[in-house]
Scaffold this motif. Sequence first.
Motif, PDB file in Angstrom:
ATOM      1  N   LYS A  90      -1.478   1.441  -4.656  1.00 38.14           N
ATOM      2  CA  LYS A  90      -1.434   2.858  -4.370  1.00 38.14           C
ATOM      3  C   LYS A  90       0.017   3.296  -4.371  1.00 38.14           C
ATOM      4  O   LYS A  90       0.932   2.502  -4.194  1.00 38.14           O
ATOM      5  CB  LYS A  90      -2.087   3.154  -3.017  1.00 38.14           C
ATOM      6  CG  LYS A  90      -3.572   2.793  -2.960  1.00 38.14           C
ATOM      7  CD  LYS A  90      -4.152   3.098  -1.586  1.00 38.14           C
ATOM      8  CE  LYS A  90      -5.625   2.734  -1.538  1.00 38.14           C
ATOM      9  NZ  LYS A  90      -6.220   3.007  -0.209  1.00 38.14           N
ATOM     10  N   VAL A  91       0.244   4.604  -4.590  1.00 38.81           N
ATOM     11  CA  VAL A  91       1.607   5.118  -4.545  1.00 38.81           C
ATOM     12  C   VAL A  91       2.197   4.789  -3.181  1.00 38.81           C
ATOM     13  O   VAL A  91       1.578   5.049  -2.140  1.00 38.81           O
ATOM     14  CB  VAL A  91       1.617   6.634  -4.806  1.00 38.81           C
ATOM     15  CG1 VAL A  91       3.031   7.177  -4.677  1.00 38.81           C
ATOM     16  CG2 VAL A  91       1.058   6.924  -6.187  1.00 38.81           C
ATOM     17  N   PHE A  92       3.385   4.222  -3.177  1.00 35.73           N
ATOM     18  CA  PHE A  92       3.924   3.631  -1.955  1.00 35.73           C
ATOM     19  C   PHE A  92       4.129   4.633  -0.830  1.00 35.73           C
ATOM     20  O   PHE A  92       4.034   4.280   0.353  1.00 35.73           O
ATOM     21  CB  PHE A  92       5.239   2.904  -2.263  1.00 35.73           C
ATOM     22  CG  PHE A  92       6.403   3.806  -2.558  1.00 35.73           C
ATOM     23  CD1 PHE A  92       7.290   4.166  -1.556  1.00 35.73           C
ATOM     24  CD2 PHE A  92       6.626   4.291  -3.835  1.00 35.73           C
ATOM     25  CE1 PHE A  92       8.374   4.986  -1.825  1.00 35.73           C
ATOM     26  CE2 PHE A  92       7.697   5.104  -4.120  1.00 35.73           C
ATOM     27  CZ  PHE A  92       8.575   5.468  -3.117  1.00 35.73           C
ATOM     28  N   PHE A  93       4.398   5.924  -1.176  1.00 34.32           N
ATOM     29  CA  PHE A  93       4.679   6.880  -0.101  1.00 34.32           C
ATOM     30  C   PHE A  93       3.421   7.569   0.424  1.00 34.32           C
ATOM     31  O   PHE A  93       3.490   8.403   1.328  1.00 34.32           O
ATOM     32  CB  PHE A  93       5.702   7.934  -0.549  1.00 34.32           C
ATOM     33  CG  PHE A  93       5.377   8.623  -1.845  1.00 34.32           C
ATOM     34  CD1 PHE A  93       4.344   9.546  -1.923  1.00 34.32           C
ATOM     35  CD2 PHE A  93       6.116   8.361  -2.977  1.00 34.32           C
ATOM     36  CE1 PHE A  93       4.049  10.196  -3.105  1.00 34.32           C
ATOM     37  CE2 PHE A  93       5.841   9.018  -4.175  1.00 34.32           C
ATOM     38  CZ  PHE A  93       4.806   9.936  -4.240  1.00 34.32           C
ATOM     39  N   GLY A  94       2.251   7.181  -0.129  1.00 39.02           N
ATOM     40  CA  GLY A  94       1.003   7.735   0.374  1.00 39.02           C
ATOM     41  C   GLY A  94       0.800   9.181  -0.036  1.00 39.02           C
ATOM     42  O   GLY A  94       1.236   9.622  -1.109  1.00 39.02           O
TER      43      GLY A  94
END
Length: 812
Positions: free
Chosen positions: A602-606
């Motif tokens: 998932k995109v690391f920054f959520g």
Amino acid sequence: MNAFYIKLQKRFGKSSLILAFLFVPMIAWGQTEPGQFVQNQFQAYQPKVLQEKLFVHTDKEFYLAGETIWFKIYSLEGSTHKPLEVSKVVYLELVDRQQKPILQAKVLMEEAMGKGSLQIPESVTSDTYQLRAYTHWMKNFEPEFFFQKKVSIVNTLVQENVPAVTQKKAVQVQFFPEGGSLVRDLQNTVAFKAVGADGKGIAFSGAIINQHKDTVARFQPLKFGIGKFTFKPLPNTSYNAVIRPYSGKPIVIELPEIEEAGYSMQLSKAGEGVLQIAVHTTVVSGAIPQSVYLFAHTRQQTKMAVRGEVKNGKVVFTVNENKLGEGITHFTVFNEARHPVCERLYFKKPVEGTLQLLQELPKTQFATREKVNIALVAQNHLNKPEQANLSLAVLLADSMQLHGLNQADMLSYVWLASDLKGEIESAGYYLKNTGPEVDTALDNLMLTHGWRRFNWRNVLQNQTLAFRYLPETEGPSVTVQLTHKKSNIPASGIVTFLTLPDTTFQFAGGVSGKDGAVRFDLNPFYGQVEAVVRSISKGDTVYNALIQNPFSEEFSSSSLPNLVFSTGWKEPLLQYSLHTQVQQHFRSQYEVPMASAINSGKVFFGKPDKQYILADYTKFPTLEDVFREYVPEVIVRRREKNAHLYMMDHRRQTYFLNEPLVLFDGVPMFENNKLVTYNPDQVKKLDLITKRYYLGSFAFDGIMNITTYKGNLSEYQLDPTVFIFDYEGLNRQREFYSPVYETLSQKQSALPDFRHLLHWEPDLTTNTDGHGQASFYTSDLQGTYIIVTQGVTRNGTVGVSTTTFEVVNPAQ
């Protein structure tokens, strides 16, 4: 270092095979009694160590070029054999005899289990190959501790690659004095092992003769070319061994070096459940009685530590076998100087650690294209039900496949082969059979194969181990090597980022160490991807970047036997080849295609704090216009013709003083002048993090991620300092599929079914009642089939079961 210690290193391995995550200072030498000191050192060392032990169950061991290797990987803790959930990635390779990988795969481990498949190239040469498996953590140690098994592959479509019977090579004979040393004037037990060109034990007769040609001992192997004899070397006498193979010329071999003084060790049965260990010595210590210390551990768990007084050159220790653990017990004798002087292994057959697997069929004979239901029952040694994780293969039991089944199964590998140095012929023989001959053969095996899990130097001398490779506890790790472009020397202290561009990209940052290496720990991703590496230059310095090979480039010393065809293989091999070609021709009719490459991260920054879908707004010619017109969270400032971007801190309703991390399809960008002039027609969305964001040791004053419609840096001219590499992720899953014949029309289908492998099921489990089931349909091939089931419970009990059934023509 004394001579015996050097011999132990040669026999039991030079490097420590204890896997330590943390290393704490151990008890000081002080005035502790030698025996207590050894015990204290060992017990202080063991709680801080960890071992990974892998086992790979393949659907079979004999393949044709173009076939698929199906596999299930089990990860176990070395001493308890319980499933071990530490490493999330296992590296699997098929290696030829030149130690070149033919196939490679990275396999995701979930709940200590992994599965997958390897497609054998149609161009592969007929030969014996080695299938090996290891984790990133296991690369810290010798490759002998990787899982290894032999796989035979034949290419029937290339005539010149089919080998003829190989010429015989010289017989190899080794001698192993019990305890480690051959000492004059002491009765010594000497084990031996003789193998032929194919690595298998040979039948022969042997004798020990002195320089006067007098025979002082005779011997012959009991099983697999292994046996033992006793004799007492006399002073001023030299000895040779004469080996007379039943086919071939006699061979004269020197015995191991005979020590003028030292210790010998002899283990024997002294009754039911009682062992005696006699230690003889010609070493004296003046008029003071000499003490020795016997230390024993089973699978790194201390079982006894006792002291004995040497009288008249001898001391006898009595050992209650019931106090030993199951499996291999390591007996070591220490002198008063705390040096190991004798060592040998003893094996106690596992009972509590064995899983009973029952395979129940409704009948023993089935028609072609008939459904077969297998009922499985898993029980412990008390016949109580067990929940087990299993894998099951059903294959035609022809002479070629049965040839490969002599290798170690899961039971014999976990309890024997994984802890012993060297090749073990027919490892399953020792655990599947019972009787006095088997017990003697098993003890002979202990005398001829050294222990390989650690050596005493690391325990006694308090050596700190340096680990280069850390476990991959989440997913694959990627290591990038940075060097100065001009000098090619490692570049240390360089901030570097890695991105796997995708719709849900992965991003990681790090700082290079003294060796110039930066490790990036990632979430699982599959298939071939582009890895983008970018470092922050110091001034005008330019760096080169190279992704390190994640596969081990070190190989074990074991050699592969030549692939020698049996005369009985000619007809089965011809039929096998024809059947395989037909199956491959019709493969698309029934095989489920492999899943496409995906990135599971998932995109690391959520979830972003603010998101702009540019299609919802008026189009502008540049990104700078977009920022100025309807993205108030980002301001553009120009100083000396250079553009600078600043992100709003929504918590304080003011702008950060430092520029944010700007990502373009996940790749960090530092060329703002180029970025602000980019055509927004290519941009799908802007994701903004309007607060300080911490990623590992990095802190960013906001994040802005620009995502294009293609998600792959579409039409963006990258800076020369950006490196792009093709990188292979985790092994993509292929689902095993076989035809179903439920209806009459399906049974009467003209589509041929020449499957030799009827079924492969890597995720078979039993419930709380110990019951499980599997089903499949037979093919058009008649003959005897074998069902092989292997697996382990949560408690570390291991089991293997085989059953056969017949497939016949229903019209007969």
